[in-house]
Design a protein around this motif. Structure first.
Motif, PDB file in Angstrom:
ATOM      1  N   VAL A  83       0.838  -1.201   0.000  1.00 43.42           N
ATOM      2  CA  VAL A  83       0.000   0.000   0.000  1.00 43.42           C
ATOM      3  C   VAL A  83       0.876   1.256   0.000  1.00 43.42           C
ATOM      4  O   VAL A  83       0.579   2.227  -0.707  1.00 43.42           O
ATOM      5  CB  VAL A  83      -0.969  -0.021   1.201  1.00 43.42           C
ATOM      6  CG1 VAL A  83      -1.644   1.341   1.377  1.00 43.42           C
ATOM      7  CG2 VAL A  83      -2.014  -1.118   1.012  1.00 43.42           C
ATOM      8  N   GLU A  84       1.960   1.223   0.760  1.00 47.83           N
ATOM      9  CA  GLU A  84       2.863   2.381   0.756  1.00 47.83           C
ATOM     10  C   GLU A  84       3.446   2.613  -0.630  1.00 47.83           C
ATOM     11  O   GLU A  84       3.618   3.761  -1.070  1.00 47.83           O
ATOM     12  CB  GLU A  84       3.969   2.193   1.788  1.00 47.83           C
ATOM     13  CG  GLU A  84       3.486   2.312   3.219  1.00 47.83           C
ATOM     14  CD  GLU A  84       2.757   3.631   3.480  1.00 47.83           C
ATOM     15  OE1 GLU A  84       3.320   4.697   3.157  1.00 47.83           O
ATOM     16  OE2 GLU A  84       1.614   3.588   3.976  1.00 47.83           O
ATOM     17  N   PHE A  85       3.766   1.525  -1.308  1.00 46.37           N
ATOM     18  CA  PHE A  85       4.258   1.679  -2.682  1.00 46.37           C
ATOM     19  C   PHE A  85       3.164   2.268  -3.572  1.00 46.37           C
ATOM     20  O   PHE A  85       3.425   3.193  -4.368  1.00 46.37           O
ATOM     21  CB  PHE A  85       4.719   0.329  -3.236  1.00 46.37           C
ATOM     22  CG  PHE A  85       5.033   0.368  -4.704  1.00 46.37           C
ATOM     23  CD1 PHE A  85       6.005   1.222  -5.207  1.00 46.37           C
ATOM     24  CD2 PHE A  85       4.344  -0.444  -5.593  1.00 46.37           C
ATOM     25  CE1 PHE A  85       6.297   1.273  -6.567  1.00 46.37           C
ATOM     26  CE2 PHE A  85       4.632  -0.397  -6.961  1.00 46.37           C
ATOM     27  CZ  PHE A  85       5.602   0.465  -7.441  1.00 46.37           C
ATOM     28  N   LEU A  86       1.959   1.781  -3.445  1.00 47.51           N
ATOM     29  CA  LEU A  86       0.870   2.282  -4.287  1.00 47.51           C
ATOM     30  C   LEU A  86       0.607   3.768  -4.016  1.00 47.51           C
ATOM     31  O   LEU A  86       0.299   4.538  -4.939  1.00 47.51           O
ATOM     32  CB  LEU A  86      -0.399   1.458  -4.051  1.00 47.51           C
ATOM     33  CG  LEU A  86      -0.290  -0.012  -4.477  1.00 47.51           C
ATOM     34  CD1 LEU A  86      -1.564  -0.773  -4.097  1.00 47.51           C
ATOM     35  CD2 LEU A  86      -0.019  -0.140  -5.965  1.00 47.51           C
ATOM     36  N   LYS A  87       0.765   4.175  -2.778  1.00 46.74           N
ATOM     37  CA  LYS A  87       0.592   5.598  -2.461  1.00 46.74           C
ATOM     38  C   LYS A  87       1.658   6.449  -3.138  1.00 46.74           C
ATOM     39  O   LYS A  87       1.443   7.638  -3.399  1.00 46.74           O
ATOM     40  CB  LYS A  87       0.641   5.811  -0.945  1.00 46.74           C
ATOM     41  CG  LYS A  87      -0.591   5.299  -0.217  1.00 46.74           C
ATOM     42  CD  LYS A  87      -0.444   5.521   1.286  1.00 46.74           C
ATOM     43  CE  LYS A  87      -1.671   5.038   2.036  1.00 46.74           C
ATOM     44  NZ  LYS A  87      -1.481   5.127   3.510  1.00 46.74           N
ATOM     45  N   ALA A  88       2.794   5.857  -3.410  1.00 45.00           N
ATOM     46  CA  ALA A  88       3.879   6.598  -4.071  1.00 45.00           C
ATOM     47  C   ALA A  88       3.609   6.793  -5.559  1.00 45.00           C
ATOM     48  O   ALA A  88       4.417   7.403  -6.260  1.00 45.00           O
ATOM     49  CB  ALA A  88       5.204   5.865  -3.871  1.00 45.00           C
ATOM     50  N   LEU A  89       2.493   6.288  -6.035  1.00 43.55           N
ATOM     51  CA  LEU A  89       2.133   6.457  -7.446  1.00 43.55           C
ATOM     52  C   LEU A  89       1.156   7.616  -7.641  1.00 43.55           C
ATOM     53  O   LEU A  89       0.519   7.730  -8.686  1.00 43.55           O
ATOM     54  CB  LEU A  89       1.507   5.159  -7.982  1.00 43.55           C
ATOM     55  CG  LEU A  89       2.377   3.906  -7.853  1.00 43.55           C
ATOM     56  CD1 LEU A  89       1.644   2.688  -8.412  1.00 43.55           C
ATOM     57  CD2 LEU A  89       3.699   4.092  -8.577  1.00 43.55           C
ATOM     58  N   THR A  90       1.024   8.450  -6.621  1.00 43.04           N
ATOM     59  CA  THR A  90       0.084   9.575  -6.698  1.00 43.04           C
ATOM     60  C   THR A  90       0.786  10.818  -7.226  1.00 43.04           C
ATOM     61  O   THR A  90       1.800  11.242  -6.683  1.00 43.04           O
ATOM     62  CB  THR A  90      -0.510   9.881  -5.308  1.00 43.04           C
ATOM     63  OG1 THR A  90      -1.207   8.721  -4.849  1.00 43.04           O
ATOM     64  CG2 THR A  90      -1.473  11.049  -5.385  1.00 43.04           C
ATOM     65  N   ASP A  91       0.218  11.380  -8.276  1.00 53.24           N
ATOM     66  CA  ASP A  91       0.677  12.651  -8.835  1.00 53.24           C
ATOM     67  C   ASP A  91      -0.253  13.729  -8.294  1.00 53.24           C
ATOM     68  O   ASP A  91      -1.344  13.953  -8.830  1.00 53.24           O
ATOM     69  CB  ASP A  91       0.627  12.591 -10.359  1.00 53.24           C
ATOM     70  CG  ASP A  91       1.117  13.879 -11.013  1.00 53.24           C
ATOM     71  OD1 ASP A  91       1.156  14.924 -10.331  1.00 53.24           O
ATOM     72  OD2 ASP A  91       1.448  13.836 -12.216  1.00 53.24           O
ATOM     73  N   LYS A  92       0.159  14.370  -7.219  1.00 52.24           N
ATOM     74  CA  LYS A  92      -0.728  15.340  -6.561  1.00 52.24           C
ATOM     75  C   LYS A  92      -1.022  16.533  -7.458  1.00 52.24           C
ATOM     76  O   LYS A  92      -2.100  17.108  -7.393  1.00 52.24           O
ATOM     77  CB  LYS A  92      -0.115  15.788  -5.234  1.00 52.24           C
ATOM     78  CG  LYS A  92      -0.069  14.646  -4.240  1.00 52.24           C
ATOM     79  CD  LYS A  92       0.232  15.103  -2.833  1.00 52.24           C
ATOM     80  CE  LYS A  92       0.010  13.911  -1.948  1.00 52.24           C
ATOM     81  NZ  LYS A  92       0.434  13.962  -0.645  1.00 52.24           N
ATOM     82  N   GLY A  93      -0.052  16.909  -8.269  1.00 53.93           N
ATOM     83  CA  GLY A  93      -0.293  18.021  -9.177  1.00 53.93           C
ATOM     84  C   GLY A  93      -1.394  17.727 -10.176  1.00 53.93           C
ATOM     85  O   GLY A  93      -2.187  18.604 -10.532  1.00 53.93           O
ATOM     86  N   PHE A  94      -1.471  16.472 -10.589  1.00 54.05           N
ATOM     87  CA  PHE A  94      -2.494  16.050 -11.546  1.00 54.05           C
ATOM     88  C   PHE A  94      -3.891  16.282 -10.988  1.00 54.05           C
ATOM     89  O   PHE A  94      -4.816  16.629 -11.719  1.00 54.05           O
ATOM     90  CB  PHE A  94      -2.283  14.565 -11.858  1.00 54.05           C
ATOM     91  CG  PHE A  94      -3.302  13.949 -12.763  1.00 54.05           C
ATOM     92  CD1 PHE A  94      -3.222  14.099 -14.140  1.00 54.05           C
ATOM     93  CD2 PHE A  94      -4.350  13.188 -12.244  1.00 54.05           C
ATOM     94  CE1 PHE A  94      -4.160  13.514 -14.978  1.00 54.05           C
ATOM     95  CE2 PHE A  94      -5.287  12.597 -13.070  1.00 54.05           C
ATOM     96  CZ  PHE A  94      -5.189  12.760 -14.445  1.00 54.05           C
ATOM     97  N   LEU A  95      -4.040  16.090  -9.679  1.00 55.39           N
ATOM     98  CA  LEU A  95      -5.364  16.173  -9.064  1.00 55.39           C
ATOM     99  C   LEU A  95      -5.901  17.602  -9.015  1.00 55.39           C
ATOM    100  O   LEU A  95      -7.082  17.803  -8.753  1.00 55.39           O
ATOM    101  CB  LEU A  95      -5.313  15.597  -7.640  1.00 55.39           C
ATOM    102  CG  LEU A  95      -4.739  14.175  -7.512  1.00 55.39           C
ATOM    103  CD1 LEU A  95      -4.711  13.753  -6.055  1.00 55.39           C
ATOM    104  CD2 LEU A  95      -5.549  13.192  -8.345  1.00 55.39           C
TER     105      LEU A  95
END
Lengths: 173, 338
Positions: free
Chosen positions: B310-322
């Motif tokens: 889950v921690e790895f999956l959270k690292a796939l978030t592009d906050k700027g994209f949101l």
């Protein structure tokens, strides 16, 4: 791409196989489902006409705890104080209401449809803290919670599919 | 760059297509990333993307003006929403979970389980015109949609600029092309993962190692720079621990072996796109991971391993994209406030 090809693809949404997972409409009991606590007055609405401008919102005031069967103008006739986050199309309906809060609390805004709700104060849209659907087999479709301090707020309704809506503001128990 | 090598073929294809484009389109991609493939009959242009973005947020694409593409595909949720499924304009229950859109332009399998919708230009007809279920409810109302749009002088200008080859004709074909062009710009490559292992916390690094391990082998399907094999045609899978009531691909093919097979969702921004699975039945990433394994499967990740995944999956978030204003509800068109 030819339109005929596109329309053929649109038929994808109606697959021939009789395997579609379609929920059959559940039969509603003879006795209507209970309304959520605080929204008991939902069943006894008073008529009201929504305003088309923020300046006129006082003429469309929602009394807390009272349900209303409100008439809505067409969206092109409405000048919102702030552009709704999810604007309705030109063929939809919307309107503006005012509500005066005297007690700080969390309030539920209940609707008979899935229309978009914005609560506006001091030129800003407030964030809701919870949302949900009304009980099955009731006319209560949507409930959104907002923590409100004393003062006057605008309630903007957008993207409604018909020129009327049931609306109620109630303090959450 | 992590993703440069796998994209050589895609880059070559795009170069070929680009030769037909009237003007190069500025994709604003990081170095080493090839843009998504673009159909030869729908070259990218800034005018077309701008039109597609306005259409994406326009509820006049639904029969009663209550639902736009963005009603379900909300930017702050990586262009999905937080509901398990969503009813259509007439209240028909939704069948499947709303899919996120980052990187959708690269995909060859676009819907959950229907290989016939082979392009974004075709896919958009399913929500707009589809009948099972009715979503936006415009079946038989194509002329009405064109009338609504043509009634707006700014839309007439925008279609003329986007489609000079047709004189700005307003019809379903043009609407589909513009929507597809906008969706191809929805790219999310600015994540901690993209910045390299040093940008990842230790738990996420452990999670990535597990993700790519021979035992879990998540990366066999969640492959490549988009963490999906949906960029390959025919890639549909059945999860041992997922609900099997939906026939999935078998609904289209009629083949028993396709029962409950679905495409692999991409994982960019996955932490923002719950609930998960084709029916939205997994409320959390942990539950979604668990659905990949049958009960008592000894190969399933432990609780601690799941936490690292889950921690790895959270690292796939592009906050700027949101929150990227290029993808948000437009506030102006033709130089005027909307």
């Amino acid at each position: 791409m030819r339109l005929t090809v596109l329309l053929a693809v649109a038929a994808l949404a109606a697959p021939a196989a009789a395997l579609a997972q379609e929920a059959a409409p559940a039969a509603c009991p003879a006795t209507p489902a209970a309304l959520p606590a605080g929204l008991e007055a939902w069943a006894s609405p008073a008529p009201l006409a929504a305003a088309t401008t923020a300046a006129d919102a006082g003429k469309a005031s929602l009394k807390i705890g009272q349900a209303f069967d409100a008439a809505l103008p067409g969206t092109p006739a409405v000048t919102y104080a702030l552009r709704p986050e999810k604007p309705g199309g030109s063929v939809s309906y919307g309107g503006i209401f005012a509500v005066d809060v005297t007690k700080p609390a969390t309030y539920t805004i209940a609707l008979s449809t899935g229309a978009w709700i914005d609560v506006v104060r001091d030129g800003k849209t407030l964030q809701s803290t919870a949302h949900g659907r009304g009980p099955a087999c009731t006319t209560l479709r949507k409930m959104v919670a907002f923590p409100l301090e004393p003062g006057r707020y605008l309630i903007q309704i957008a993207a409604n599919g018909e020129p009327k809506i049931g609306i109620m503001v109630a303090e959450r128990p | 760059m992590r993703w440069a090598a796998p994209l050589i073929a895609a880059a070559a294809a795009v170069l070929c297509l680009a030769a037909a484009a009237p003007q190069p389109f500025d994709w604003r991609l990081p170095e080493g990333i090839a843009p998504p493939p673009v159909p030869a009959d729908n070259p990218m242009s800034a005018a077309k993307v701008e039109l597609g973005r306005r259409l994406f947020y326009d509820a006049d694409l639904s029969v009663n003006g209550t639902m736009s593409c963005a009603t379900c595909h909300e930017q702050r949720h990586a262009f999905t929403d937080t509901n398990q499924t969503r009813p259509g304009v007439h209240g028909d229950p939704g069948r499947r979970n709303i899919q996120a859109l980052a990187g959708v332009g690269y995909y060859r399998t676009i819907t959950w389980a229907d290989p016939r919708a082979a392009s974004l230009e075709q896919q958009m007809l399913i929500p707009i015109l589809g009948l099972k279920p009715v979503e936006m409810g415009m079946a038989g109302q194509e002329a009405e949609l064109a009338r609504r749009l043509a009634n707006d002088v700014c839309y007439r200008q925008m279609f003329a600029q986007a489609f000079p080859e047709t004189g700005g004709q307003i019809d379903m074909v043009a609407v589909g092309k513009a929507l597809a062009a906008f969706q191809r710009t929805l790219l999310a490559f600015d994540t901690p993962y993209d910045r390299g292992p040093a940008a990842l916390p230790a738990a996420a690094q452990y999670g990535e190692a597990l993700f790519r391990s021979a035992r879990l082998n998540c990366s066999s399907c969640h492959a490549g720079p988009h963490f999906t094999d949906a960029d390959r045609p025919g890639a549909y899978h059945r999860l041992p621990g997922a609900p099997a009531a939906d026939p999935g691909l078998a609904e289209v093919t009629g083949r028993p072996e396709d029962q409950s097979r679905f495409r692999t969702p991409g994982l960019r921004n996955v932490a923002e796109t719950g609930p998960y699975l084709h029916d939205g039945s997994a409320r959390t990433l942990e539950a979604a991971i668990q659905a990949h394994y049958a009960a008592n499967d000894p190969a399933a990740p432990t609780k601690a391993e799941t936490a690292d995944l889950v921690e790895f999956l959270k690292a796939l978030t592009d906050k700027g994209f949101l929150a990227d204003p290029r993808f948000a509800l437009p506030q102006t068109a033709c130089g005027r406030p909307l």
